[in-house]
Design an enzyme around this catalytic site. Structure first.
Site, PDB file in Angstrom:
ATOM      1  N   GLU A 210      42.383  64.216  18.733  1.00  0.00           N
ATOM      2  CA  GLU A 210      43.608  63.441  18.763  1.00  0.00           C
ATOM      3  C   GLU A 210      43.915  63.248  16.955  1.00  0.00           C
ATOM      4  O   GLU A 210      43.021  62.413  16.564  1.00  0.00           O
ATOM      5  CB  GLU A 210      43.743  62.025  19.340  1.00  0.00           C
ATOM      6  CG  GLU A 210      43.753  62.306  20.901  1.00  0.00           C
ATOM      7  CD  GLU A 210      44.147  61.272  21.587  1.00  0.00           C
ATOM      8  OE1 GLU A 210      44.760  60.082  21.013  1.00  0.00           O
ATOM      9  OE2 GLU A 210      43.782  61.028  22.833  1.00  0.00           O
TER      10      GLU A 210
ATOM     11  N   GLU B 207      38.540  57.925  24.868  1.00  0.00           N
ATOM     12  CA  GLU B 207      38.487  56.450  24.132  1.00  0.00           C
ATOM     13  C   GLU B 207      37.841  55.575  25.048  1.00  0.00           C
ATOM     14  O   GLU B 207      38.509  54.565  25.119  1.00  0.00           O
ATOM     15  CB  GLU B 207      39.939  55.999  23.708  1.00  0.00           C
ATOM     16  CG  GLU B 207      40.561  57.065  22.688  1.00  0.00           C
ATOM     17  CD  GLU B 207      41.994  56.578  22.150  1.00  0.00           C
ATOM     18  OE1 GLU B 207      42.542  55.682  22.786  1.00  0.00           O
ATOM     19  OE2 GLU B 207      42.456  57.113  21.167  1.00  0.00           O
TER      20      GLU B 207
END
Length: 549
Positions: free
Chosen positions: A324, A189
Protein backbone atom coordinates in the site's frame (compact mmCIF):
# COMPACT_ATOMS: atom_id res chain seq x y z
CA UNK A 1 -2.00 31.77 0.29
CA UNK A 2 -3.00 31.46 -3.39
CA UNK A 3 -1.80 28.68 -5.65
CA UNK A 4 0.57 31.08 -7.38
CA UNK A 5 2.32 32.23 -4.23
CA UNK A 6 5.14 30.45 -2.43
CA UNK A 7 6.80 30.82 0.93
CA UNK A 8 9.54 28.48 -0.21
CA UNK A 9 12.90 30.12 -0.93
CA UNK A 10 14.74 28.71 -3.88
CA UNK A 11 18.35 27.62 -4.20
CA UNK A 12 17.74 26.27 -7.68
CA UNK A 13 19.05 28.11 -10.70
CA UNK A 14 16.30 29.11 -13.14
CA UNK A 15 18.40 27.45 -15.86
CA UNK A 16 19.88 24.58 -13.86
CA UNK A 17 21.89 21.90 -15.63
CA UNK A 18 22.25 18.45 -14.08
CA UNK A 19 25.00 16.17 -15.33
CA UNK A 20 25.33 12.44 -14.85
CA UNK A 21 26.69 9.20 -16.24
CA UNK A 22 25.08 5.88 -17.21
CA UNK A 23 26.97 2.78 -18.31
CA UNK A 24 24.61 1.00 -20.69
CA UNK A 25 26.66 -2.20 -20.51
CA UNK A 26 26.48 -2.60 -16.72
CA UNK A 27 22.97 -3.89 -16.06
CA UNK A 28 22.00 -4.38 -12.42
CA UNK A 29 19.20 -6.23 -10.71
CA UNK A 30 15.99 -6.94 -12.60
CA UNK A 31 13.13 -4.54 -11.83
CA UNK A 32 10.24 -6.85 -11.06
CA UNK A 33 7.16 -5.96 -13.06
CA UNK A 34 5.25 -6.56 -9.83
CA UNK A 35 6.41 -3.24 -8.34
CA UNK A 36 3.81 -1.81 -10.74
CA UNK A 37 1.06 -3.75 -8.97
CA UNK A 38 -2.43 -2.57 -8.03
CA UNK A 39 -4.86 -2.75 -5.13
CA UNK A 40 -8.65 -3.17 -5.13
CA UNK A 41 -10.47 -3.07 -1.81
CA UNK A 42 -14.13 -3.14 -0.89
CA UNK A 43 -13.91 0.55 -0.09
CA UNK A 44 -16.14 3.30 -1.42
CA UNK A 45 -16.64 2.90 -5.16
CA UNK A 46 -13.53 0.86 -5.92
CA UNK A 47 -15.34 -2.46 -6.34
CA UNK A 48 -19.04 -1.55 -6.54
CA UNK A 49 -19.39 1.24 -9.08
CA UNK A 50 -15.78 0.94 -10.15
CA UNK A 51 -14.75 -2.53 -11.24
CA UNK A 52 -18.21 -4.03 -10.81
CA UNK A 53 -21.49 -2.50 -12.00
CA UNK A 54 -23.68 -5.62 -12.04
CA UNK A 55 -24.88 -7.63 -15.01
CA UNK A 56 -28.02 -5.49 -15.41
CA UNK A 57 -26.14 -2.19 -15.71
CA UNK A 58 -26.42 -0.06 -18.84
CA UNK A 59 -22.65 0.38 -18.67
CA UNK A 60 -21.04 -2.20 -21.00
CA UNK A 61 -19.96 -5.13 -18.85
CA UNK A 62 -19.17 -8.82 -18.84
CA UNK A 63 -21.08 -10.56 -16.08
CA UNK A 64 -21.07 -7.29 -14.14
CA UNK A 65 -17.42 -6.34 -14.67
CA UNK A 66 -17.09 -2.92 -16.28
CA UNK A 67 -15.35 -3.38 -19.62
CA UNK A 68 -13.96 0.13 -20.18
CA UNK A 69 -12.15 -0.20 -16.85
CA UNK A 70 -10.73 -3.53 -17.98
CA UNK A 71 -9.53 -2.12 -21.29
CA UNK A 72 -7.91 0.91 -19.66
CA UNK A 73 -6.02 -1.26 -17.19
CA UNK A 74 -4.96 -3.77 -19.83
CA UNK A 75 -3.16 -0.89 -21.52
CA UNK A 76 -0.99 -0.66 -18.38
CA UNK A 77 -0.04 -4.36 -18.45
CA UNK A 78 -0.88 -4.48 -14.76
CA UNK A 79 1.05 -7.41 -13.30
CA UNK A 80 -1.02 -8.17 -10.19
CA UNK A 81 -4.16 -7.05 -8.37
CA UNK A 82 -4.55 -7.23 -4.57
CA UNK A 83 -7.98 -8.06 -3.09
CA UNK A 84 -10.21 -7.96 -0.98
CA UNK A 85 -8.26 -5.55 1.25
CA UNK A 86 -6.91 -3.72 3.10
CA UNK A 87 -8.76 -3.46 6.39
CA UNK A 88 -11.75 -5.11 4.72
CA UNK A 89 -9.78 -8.36 4.33
CA UNK A 90 -9.81 -9.04 8.07
CA UNK A 91 -13.61 -8.74 8.17
CA UNK A 92 -14.20 -10.78 5.00
CA UNK A 93 -15.41 -14.37 5.11
CA UNK A 94 -14.96 -15.79 1.66
CA UNK A 95 -17.73 -18.39 1.77
CA UNK A 96 -20.26 -15.54 2.00
CA UNK A 97 -19.16 -14.48 -1.50
CA UNK A 98 -19.65 -17.71 -3.45
CA UNK A 99 -22.70 -19.48 -4.88
CA UNK A 100 -25.74 -17.85 -6.55
CA UNK A 101 -25.54 -14.09 -6.06
CA UNK A 102 -29.16 -13.77 -5.00
CA UNK A 103 -28.57 -16.27 -2.20
CA UNK A 104 -25.45 -14.74 -0.71
CA UNK A 105 -25.75 -13.15 2.74
CA UNK A 106 -25.25 -9.44 3.20
CA UNK A 107 -22.52 -7.97 5.38
CA UNK A 108 -21.65 -4.63 6.99
CA UNK A 109 -18.50 -2.94 5.78
CA UNK A 110 -17.69 -1.48 9.18
CA UNK A 111 -14.33 -0.06 8.15
CA UNK A 112 -15.41 1.97 5.15
CA UNK A 113 -18.62 3.96 5.37
CA UNK A 114 -20.56 1.48 7.53
CA UNK A 115 -22.48 0.40 4.42
CA UNK A 116 -24.25 -2.92 3.80
CA UNK A 117 -22.81 -4.99 0.95
CA UNK A 118 -24.58 -7.84 -0.81
CA UNK A 119 -21.45 -9.93 -1.51
CA UNK A 120 -22.27 -9.99 -5.23
CA UNK A 121 -18.56 -9.51 -5.94
CA UNK A 122 -16.72 -12.47 -4.47
CA UNK A 123 -14.08 -15.05 -5.30
CA UNK A 124 -15.39 -16.09 -8.72
CA UNK A 125 -15.95 -12.48 -9.80
CA UNK A 126 -12.48 -11.43 -8.68
CA UNK A 127 -10.79 -14.33 -10.43
CA UNK A 128 -12.80 -13.61 -13.59
CA UNK A 129 -11.67 -9.97 -13.39
CA UNK A 130 -8.04 -11.10 -13.18
CA UNK A 131 -8.54 -13.33 -16.21
CA UNK A 132 -10.02 -10.44 -18.19
CA UNK A 133 -7.11 -8.22 -17.17
CA UNK A 134 -4.49 -10.89 -17.84
CA UNK A 135 -3.06 -10.22 -14.38
CA UNK A 136 -2.03 -12.30 -11.38
CA UNK A 137 -4.32 -12.35 -8.35
CA UNK A 138 -2.94 -11.33 -4.95
CA UNK A 139 -5.41 -12.61 -2.36
CA UNK A 140 -5.30 -11.40 1.25
CA UNK A 141 -6.56 -13.95 3.78
CA UNK A 142 -8.52 -13.01 6.91
CA UNK A 143 -6.17 -13.32 9.89
CA UNK A 144 -7.82 -10.71 12.13
CA UNK A 145 -11.29 -12.26 12.54
CA UNK A 146 -10.89 -15.46 10.53
CA UNK A 147 -9.55 -18.90 11.35
CA UNK A 148 -6.64 -20.94 10.14
CA UNK A 149 -9.08 -23.47 8.68
CA UNK A 150 -10.96 -20.73 6.79
CA UNK A 151 -7.74 -19.60 5.13
CA UNK A 152 -6.66 -23.17 4.41
CA UNK A 153 -10.03 -23.99 2.86
CA UNK A 154 -9.86 -20.90 0.65
CA UNK A 155 -6.50 -22.00 -0.76
CA UNK A 156 -7.98 -25.43 -1.45
CA UNK A 157 -11.09 -23.93 -3.07
CA UNK A 158 -8.99 -21.76 -5.35
CA UNK A 159 -6.13 -24.05 -6.33
CA UNK A 160 -6.87 -27.75 -5.75
CA UNK A 161 -7.77 -29.88 -8.75
CA UNK A 162 -8.92 -33.24 -7.38
CA UNK A 163 -12.12 -34.33 -5.60
CA UNK A 164 -11.32 -32.70 -2.25
CA UNK A 165 -14.23 -31.08 -0.39
CA UNK A 166 -13.37 -27.49 -1.36
CA UNK A 167 -12.58 -28.41 -4.97
CA UNK A 168 -15.96 -30.14 -5.17
CA UNK A 169 -17.62 -27.00 -3.78
CA UNK A 170 -15.90 -24.89 -6.41
CA UNK A 171 -17.17 -27.19 -9.16
CA UNK A 172 -20.66 -27.02 -7.73
CA UNK A 173 -20.40 -23.23 -8.09
CA UNK A 174 -19.52 -23.48 -11.78
CA UNK A 175 -15.72 -23.57 -11.96
CA UNK A 176 -14.30 -26.91 -13.06
CA UNK A 177 -10.57 -26.19 -13.21
CA UNK A 178 -8.60 -24.67 -10.32
CA UNK A 179 -7.13 -21.22 -10.66
CA UNK A 180 -3.48 -20.39 -10.36
CA UNK A 181 -2.89 -18.20 -7.32
CA UNK A 182 0.65 -17.35 -6.38
CA UNK A 183 0.50 -14.28 -4.14
CA UNK A 184 -1.11 -14.98 -0.78
CA UNK A 185 -1.32 -12.30 1.91
CA UNK A 186 -1.41 -13.27 5.59
CA UNK A 187 -3.77 -10.59 6.87
CA UNK A 188 -3.42 -6.81 6.75
CA UNK A 189 -2.08 -4.16 9.12
CA UNK A 190 -2.17 -6.36 12.24
CA UNK A 191 -0.78 -3.41 14.22
CA UNK A 192 -4.04 -1.53 13.48
CA UNK A 193 -7.32 -2.48 11.83
CA UNK A 194 -6.16 -6.09 11.44
CA UNK A 195 -6.23 -6.82 15.16
CA UNK A 196 -4.13 -4.25 17.07
CA UNK A 197 -1.49 -6.89 17.75
CA UNK A 198 2.08 -6.66 18.83
CA UNK A 199 4.72 -7.67 16.32
CA UNK A 200 5.50 -10.77 18.37
CA UNK A 201 1.86 -11.87 18.55
CA UNK A 202 1.40 -11.41 14.83
CA UNK A 203 4.66 -13.23 14.07
CA UNK A 204 3.28 -16.32 15.79
CA UNK A 205 0.02 -16.09 13.84
CA UNK A 206 1.82 -15.51 10.55
CA UNK A 207 3.81 -18.71 11.04
CA UNK A 208 0.64 -20.67 11.79
CA UNK A 209 -1.47 -19.24 8.96
CA UNK A 210 1.47 -19.57 6.57
CA UNK A 211 2.01 -23.20 7.53
CA UNK A 212 -1.61 -24.17 6.89
CA UNK A 213 -1.88 -22.15 3.68
CA UNK A 214 -0.47 -25.05 1.71
CA UNK A 215 0.75 -25.53 -1.82
CA UNK A 216 -1.77 -27.59 -3.78
CA UNK A 217 -0.50 -29.77 -6.63
CA UNK A 218 1.67 -27.64 -8.89
CA UNK A 219 0.36 -24.35 -7.41
CA UNK A 220 3.04 -22.80 -5.21
CA UNK A 221 2.07 -19.95 -2.91
CA UNK A 222 4.26 -16.92 -2.32
CA UNK A 223 3.11 -16.05 1.20
CA UNK A 224 3.41 -12.42 2.25
CA UNK A 225 3.42 -11.55 5.96
CA UNK A 226 1.69 -8.29 6.88
CA UNK A 227 4.39 -5.89 7.93
CA UNK A 228 5.13 -2.49 9.32
CA UNK A 229 3.72 0.99 9.10
CA UNK A 230 6.18 3.45 7.60
CA UNK A 231 9.61 3.27 9.26
CA UNK A 232 8.82 0.72 11.98
CA UNK A 233 11.95 -1.30 11.30
CA UNK A 234 11.54 -3.28 14.52
CA UNK A 235 8.39 -4.92 13.10
CA UNK A 236 10.39 -6.15 10.14
CA UNK A 237 13.10 -7.47 12.44
CA UNK A 238 10.57 -9.37 14.56
CA UNK A 239 9.14 -11.04 11.45
CA UNK A 240 12.59 -12.00 10.22
CA UNK A 241 13.19 -13.65 13.60
CA UNK A 242 9.79 -15.36 13.36
CA UNK A 243 11.16 -17.14 10.30
CA UNK A 244 13.99 -18.51 12.43
CA UNK A 245 16.53 -16.14 10.91
CA UNK A 246 19.59 -15.25 12.95
CA UNK A 247 22.07 -12.45 12.59
CA UNK A 248 24.32 -13.15 9.63
CA UNK A 249 21.71 -15.30 7.86
CA UNK A 250 21.91 -18.54 9.85
CA UNK A 251 18.61 -20.37 10.36
CA UNK A 252 17.13 -22.35 13.23
CA UNK A 253 16.36 -25.71 11.56
CA UNK A 254 12.63 -26.23 11.18
CA UNK A 255 11.71 -23.08 13.10
CA UNK A 256 9.34 -21.11 10.91
CA UNK A 257 11.23 -22.03 7.75
CA UNK A 258 9.06 -21.49 4.69
CA UNK A 259 6.06 -20.11 6.62
CA UNK A 260 6.20 -16.99 4.46
CA UNK A 261 8.43 -15.82 1.64
CA UNK A 262 8.06 -12.03 1.89
CA UNK A 263 7.35 -9.24 4.37
CA UNK A 264 5.26 -6.21 3.51
CA UNK A 265 4.98 -2.67 4.80
CA UNK A 266 2.70 0.29 4.11
CA UNK A 267 3.79 3.88 3.55
CA UNK A 268 1.49 6.67 2.38
CA UNK A 269 2.33 10.22 1.37
CA UNK A 270 0.49 12.42 3.88
CA UNK A 271 1.83 15.95 3.82
CA UNK A 272 -0.62 17.52 6.26
CA UNK A 273 -1.72 16.26 9.65
CA UNK A 274 -3.81 13.10 9.86
CA UNK A 275 -6.82 15.24 10.77
CA UNK A 276 -6.23 17.83 8.03
CA UNK A 277 -4.44 16.21 5.12
CA UNK A 278 -5.20 18.99 2.66
CA UNK A 279 -7.02 19.10 -0.66
CA UNK A 280 -6.06 16.96 -3.64
CA UNK A 281 -6.40 19.92 -6.03
CA UNK A 282 -6.57 23.16 -4.01
CA UNK A 283 -3.05 23.61 -2.69
CA UNK A 284 -0.33 26.24 -2.77
CA UNK A 285 3.33 25.80 -3.67
CA UNK A 286 4.38 25.28 -0.08
CA UNK A 287 1.93 22.37 0.19
CA UNK A 288 3.09 21.08 -3.18
CA UNK A 289 6.73 20.97 -2.11
CA UNK A 290 5.87 19.43 1.26
CA UNK A 291 4.02 16.62 -0.53
CA UNK A 292 6.76 15.72 -2.98
CA UNK A 293 9.31 15.88 -0.15
CA UNK A 294 7.28 13.30 1.77
CA UNK A 295 7.17 11.14 -1.35
CA UNK A 296 10.93 11.42 -1.81
CA UNK A 297 11.45 9.97 1.68
CA UNK A 298 10.24 6.57 0.48
CA UNK A 299 13.87 6.01 -0.54
CA UNK A 300 14.97 6.22 3.09
CA UNK A 301 12.17 3.94 4.32
CA UNK A 302 12.90 1.29 1.68
CA UNK A 303 16.57 1.39 2.55
CA UNK A 304 15.82 1.04 6.26
CA UNK A 305 13.69 -2.07 5.89
CA UNK A 306 16.18 -3.54 3.42
CA UNK A 307 19.08 -3.01 5.84
CA UNK A 308 17.25 -4.94 8.56
CA UNK A 309 16.50 -7.78 6.17
CA UNK A 310 20.09 -7.82 4.90
CA UNK A 311 21.36 -8.50 8.43
CA UNK A 312 19.21 -11.62 8.77
CA UNK A 313 19.07 -12.60 5.10
CA UNK A 314 22.25 -11.52 3.29
CA UNK A 315 21.42 -13.83 0.38
CA UNK A 316 18.22 -11.88 -0.35
CA UNK A 317 15.89 -14.87 -0.18
CA UNK A 318 13.03 -13.04 1.59
CA UNK A 319 11.24 -10.43 -0.48
CA UNK A 320 10.18 -6.94 0.57
CA UNK A 321 6.67 -5.87 -0.49
CA UNK A 322 5.19 -2.36 -0.32
CA UNK A 323 1.58 -3.36 -0.86
CA UNK A 324 0.00 0.00 0.00
CA UNK A 325 1.46 3.33 -1.11
CA UNK A 326 0.28 6.59 -2.58
CA UNK A 327 -1.08 10.01 -1.67
CA UNK A 328 -3.75 10.42 0.98
CA UNK A 329 -5.63 13.73 1.02
CA UNK A 330 -8.96 14.89 2.42
CA UNK A 331 -11.98 13.47 0.60
CA UNK A 332 -13.67 15.60 -2.03
CA UNK A 333 -16.31 17.95 -0.58
CA UNK A 334 -19.77 16.40 -0.42
CA UNK A 335 -18.56 12.80 -0.63
CA UNK A 336 -18.80 10.09 2.02
CA UNK A 337 -15.79 10.48 4.36
CA UNK A 338 -15.54 6.69 4.59
CA UNK A 339 -15.20 6.28 0.82
CA UNK A 340 -11.79 8.03 0.53
CA UNK A 341 -12.58 9.54 -2.87
CA UNK A 342 -10.04 12.16 -3.93
CA UNK A 343 -9.17 13.81 -7.22
CA UNK A 344 -5.78 13.22 -8.79
CA UNK A 345 -3.57 16.04 -10.06
CA UNK A 346 -0.22 16.40 -11.77
CA UNK A 347 1.26 16.51 -8.25
CA UNK A 348 0.09 12.91 -7.74
CA UNK A 349 1.76 11.88 -10.98
CA UNK A 350 5.09 13.28 -9.77
CA UNK A 351 4.66 11.46 -6.46
CA UNK A 352 4.27 8.25 -8.48
CA UNK A 353 7.33 8.92 -10.63
CA UNK A 354 9.45 9.51 -7.51
CA UNK A 355 8.31 6.21 -6.03
CA UNK A 356 9.13 4.30 -9.19
CA UNK A 357 12.65 5.71 -9.33
CA UNK A 358 13.16 4.49 -5.76
CA UNK A 359 11.63 1.10 -6.57
CA UNK A 360 14.06 0.67 -9.46
CA UNK A 361 17.04 1.49 -7.26
CA UNK A 362 15.95 -1.10 -4.69
CA UNK A 363 15.29 -3.87 -7.20
CA UNK A 364 17.61 -6.20 -5.28
CA UNK A 365 15.14 -6.49 -2.37
CA UNK A 366 11.79 -4.97 -3.41
CA UNK A 367 9.75 -7.61 -5.22
CA UNK A 368 6.29 -6.02 -5.29
CA UNK A 369 4.44 -2.76 -4.70
CA UNK A 370 0.74 -1.92 -4.96
CA UNK A 371 -0.70 1.54 -5.53
CA UNK A 372 -3.64 2.44 -3.29
CA UNK A 373 -6.02 2.18 -5.02
CA UNK A 374 -6.86 1.38 -8.62
CA UNK A 375 -10.34 2.91 -9.08
CA UNK A 376 -12.11 5.78 -7.28
CA UNK A 377 -10.13 5.57 -4.02
CA UNK A 378 -7.06 7.55 -2.86
CA UNK A 379 -4.38 7.82 -5.61
CA UNK A 380 -6.52 6.13 -8.24
CA UNK A 381 -5.61 5.28 -11.80
CA UNK A 382 -9.23 5.64 -12.91
CA UNK A 383 -12.24 7.68 -11.81
CA UNK A 384 -15.75 6.66 -12.85
CA UNK A 385 -18.34 9.44 -12.98
CA UNK A 386 -21.70 8.39 -11.58
CA UNK A 387 -23.72 11.00 -13.48
CA UNK A 388 -22.26 10.79 -16.97
CA UNK A 389 -20.78 7.31 -16.88
CA UNK A 390 -17.49 8.77 -18.11
CA UNK A 391 -14.17 7.08 -17.35
CA UNK A 392 -11.37 9.48 -16.40
CA UNK A 393 -7.72 8.46 -16.77
CA UNK A 394 -5.82 10.29 -14.05
CA UNK A 395 -2.32 11.80 -14.33
CA UNK A 396 -1.04 8.92 -12.19
CA UNK A 397 -2.39 6.47 -14.75
CA UNK A 398 -0.18 8.05 -17.39
CA UNK A 399 3.00 7.60 -15.32
CA UNK A 400 2.24 3.89 -15.03
CA UNK A 401 1.72 3.72 -18.80
CA UNK A 402 4.83 5.70 -19.67
CA UNK A 403 6.95 3.47 -17.41
CA UNK A 404 5.75 0.12 -18.79
CA UNK A 405 9.12 -0.45 -20.42
CA UNK A 406 10.74 -0.88 -16.99
CA UNK A 407 8.75 -4.07 -16.32
CA UNK A 408 11.27 -6.91 -15.81
CA UNK A 409 14.07 -4.77 -17.24
CA UNK A 410 17.60 -4.62 -15.84
CA UNK A 411 18.20 -1.55 -13.71
CA UNK A 412 20.88 0.84 -14.93
CA UNK A 413 22.58 2.93 -12.25
CA UNK A 414 22.34 6.66 -12.92
CA UNK A 415 25.25 8.58 -11.35
CA UNK A 416 24.26 12.23 -10.96
CA UNK A 417 27.28 14.46 -10.38
CA UNK A 418 27.92 17.76 -8.69
CA UNK A 419 25.53 19.92 -6.71
CA UNK A 420 21.95 19.05 -7.58
CA UNK A 421 19.21 21.69 -7.69
CA UNK A 422 17.27 21.94 -4.44
CA UNK A 423 14.47 23.76 -2.69
CA UNK A 424 14.73 24.54 1.01
CA UNK A 425 11.47 24.07 2.87
CA UNK A 426 11.40 26.14 6.07
CA UNK A 427 8.91 24.09 8.10
CA UNK A 428 7.65 20.61 7.21
CA UNK A 429 6.29 17.76 9.28
CA UNK A 430 7.92 14.35 9.54
CA UNK A 431 6.79 11.27 7.66
CA UNK A 432 3.90 9.55 9.37
CA UNK A 433 0.14 9.81 9.83
CA UNK A 434 -0.97 6.32 8.81
CA UNK A 435 -0.07 3.78 11.46
CA UNK A 436 1.04 3.74 15.09
CA UNK A 437 2.65 6.86 16.49
CA UNK A 438 6.41 6.93 16.65
CA UNK A 439 7.11 5.22 13.35
CA UNK A 440 7.71 8.28 11.20
CA UNK A 441 10.85 10.02 10.05
CA UNK A 442 12.17 13.38 11.17
CA UNK A 443 10.66 15.96 13.43
CA UNK A 444 9.00 19.09 12.13
CA UNK A 445 11.52 21.62 10.88
CA UNK A 446 13.51 22.78 7.82
CA UNK A 447 14.22 20.25 5.08
CA UNK A 448 15.89 20.19 1.70
CA UNK A 449 14.19 18.82 -1.39
CA UNK A 450 16.29 17.62 -4.32
CA UNK A 451 14.23 18.64 -7.32
CA UNK A 452 15.55 16.19 -9.94
CA UNK A 453 15.08 12.42 -9.99
CA UNK A 454 16.22 9.97 -12.67
CA UNK A 455 16.23 6.21 -13.19
CA UNK A 456 16.96 3.96 -16.16
CA UNK A 457 16.79 0.37 -17.34
CA UNK A 458 17.48 -1.77 -20.39
CA UNK A 459 15.55 -4.60 -22.02
CA UNK A 460 14.94 -6.02 -25.49
CA UNK A 461 17.42 -3.83 -27.33
CA UNK A 462 16.52 -0.48 -25.85
CA UNK A 463 17.15 1.66 -22.78
CA UNK A 464 14.37 3.56 -21.02
CA UNK A 465 15.10 6.69 -18.97
CA UNK A 466 12.57 8.23 -16.57
CA UNK A 467 13.19 11.77 -15.34
CA UNK A 468 11.27 14.12 -13.06
CA UNK A 469 11.66 17.83 -12.46
CA UNK A 470 9.92 18.69 -9.20
CA UNK A 471 10.68 22.39 -9.32
CA UNK A 472 7.39 24.19 -9.88
CA UNK A 473 8.99 27.27 -11.42
CA UNK A 474 12.39 26.46 -12.91
CA UNK A 475 13.22 24.24 -15.91
CA UNK A 476 16.21 21.94 -15.89
CA UNK A 477 18.51 20.49 -18.53
CA UNK A 478 19.62 16.91 -17.92
CA UNK A 479 22.88 15.80 -19.55
CA UNK A 480 23.72 12.10 -19.18
CA UNK A 481 27.04 10.83 -20.49
CA UNK A 482 26.47 7.38 -22.00
CA UNK A 483 29.14 4.71 -21.76
CA UNK A 484 29.46 1.10 -22.88
CA UNK A 485 27.68 1.16 -26.21
CA UNK A 486 26.29 3.51 -28.84
CA UNK A 487 22.63 4.49 -28.79
CA UNK A 488 20.35 5.24 -31.70
CA UNK A 489 17.93 8.12 -32.18
CA UNK A 490 16.07 8.84 -28.92
CA UNK A 491 12.33 9.45 -28.64
CA UNK A 492 10.72 11.21 -25.68
CA UNK A 493 7.30 11.76 -24.11
CA UNK A 494 6.42 14.47 -21.61
CA UNK A 495 3.73 14.69 -18.92
CA UNK A 496 3.08 18.20 -17.59
CA UNK A 497 0.49 20.98 -17.51
CA UNK A 498 0.20 24.69 -16.78
CA UNK A 499 0.22 24.09 -13.01
CA UNK A 500 0.73 21.22 -10.53
CA UNK A 501 -2.95 21.48 -9.60
CA UNK A 502 -4.08 20.47 -13.11
CA UNK A 503 -6.28 17.36 -13.23
CA UNK A 504 -8.55 15.50 -15.59
CA UNK A 505 -12.35 15.58 -15.31
CA UNK A 506 -15.31 14.16 -17.23
CA UNK A 507 -15.63 17.60 -18.85
CA UNK A 508 -11.93 17.74 -19.74
CA UNK A 509 -10.35 14.33 -20.06
CA UNK A 510 -7.05 15.58 -21.52
CA UNK A 511 -5.93 18.36 -19.19
CA UNK A 512 -2.95 16.21 -18.18
CA UNK A 513 -1.87 13.68 -20.81
CA UNK A 514 1.52 12.63 -22.22
CA UNK A 515 2.66 14.35 -25.38
CA UNK A 516 5.51 13.91 -27.81
CA UNK A 517 8.67 15.63 -26.60
CA UNK A 518 10.87 15.12 -29.63
CA UNK A 519 11.99 18.74 -29.59
CA UNK A 520 13.22 18.36 -26.03
CA UNK A 521 15.65 15.46 -26.44
CA UNK A 522 18.82 14.94 -28.47
CA UNK A 523 22.08 12.98 -28.61
CA UNK A 524 25.37 14.83 -28.72
CA UNK A 525 28.82 13.42 -29.50
CA UNK A 526 29.94 10.38 -31.41
CA UNK A 527 30.38 6.64 -30.75
CA UNK A 528 31.82 5.96 -27.31
CA UNK A 529 31.29 9.54 -26.13
CA UNK A 530 27.57 10.20 -26.50
CA UNK A 531 25.60 12.50 -24.22
CA UNK A 532 21.84 12.27 -23.88
CA UNK A 533 20.36 15.75 -23.40
CA UNK A 534 16.82 16.15 -22.08
CA UNK A 535 15.00 19.43 -21.44
CA UNK A 536 12.53 19.27 -18.56
CA UNK A 537 10.07 22.12 -17.99
CA UNK A 538 8.83 22.88 -14.47
CA UNK A 539 6.74 20.25 -12.65
CA UNK A 540 7.16 17.59 -15.32
CA UNK A 541 7.85 13.91 -15.90
CA UNK A 542 9.44 12.53 -19.06
CA UNK A 543 10.51 9.21 -20.49
CA UNK A 544 13.16 8.70 -23.17
CA UNK A 545 13.54 5.52 -25.18
CA UNK A 546 16.99 4.89 -26.67
CA UNK A 547 17.55 2.07 -29.20
CA UNK A 548 20.62 -0.07 -28.45
CA UNK A 549 22.60 -2.26 -30.85
Amino acid sequence: MSTSESAVPTTASPTATVEGLVDLELPGHTISRHVYGHFSEHLGRCIYGGFFVGADSEVPNEDGIRLDVVEALKALDIPNLRWPGGCFADDYHWKDGIGPRDQRPTMVNSHWGDVVEDNSFGTHEFMHLCELLGTEPYVSANVGSGTVKEASDWVQYLTRGDDSPMAALRRANGREEPWRVRFWGLGNEPWGCGGRMSAEAYGELARTFGTYSRDMGTNELYRIAAGAANADYRWTEVLMKALGRRLGGAEDPGFGNGAFQAISFHCYTVAGSWEEKGSATQFDLEQYYATVLQAQRIEEVLAGHARVMDVYDPAGEIGLVLDEWGTWFDVEPGTNPGFLFQQNSLRDALVASLHFDAFHRHADRLVMANIAQTVNVLQAMLLTDEESGALVLTPSYHVFEMNKGHHDAANLTVHLRGDLPTRTLPDVRGLGGHGPAGHGLHERGPAELTTVSVSASRKDGRALFSATNLDAEAPVTLRLALRGTTGGRPTARLLTADAPQAHNTPQRLDAVVPRDHGDGVRLEGGPGAQTLVLELPPHSFATVELPLP
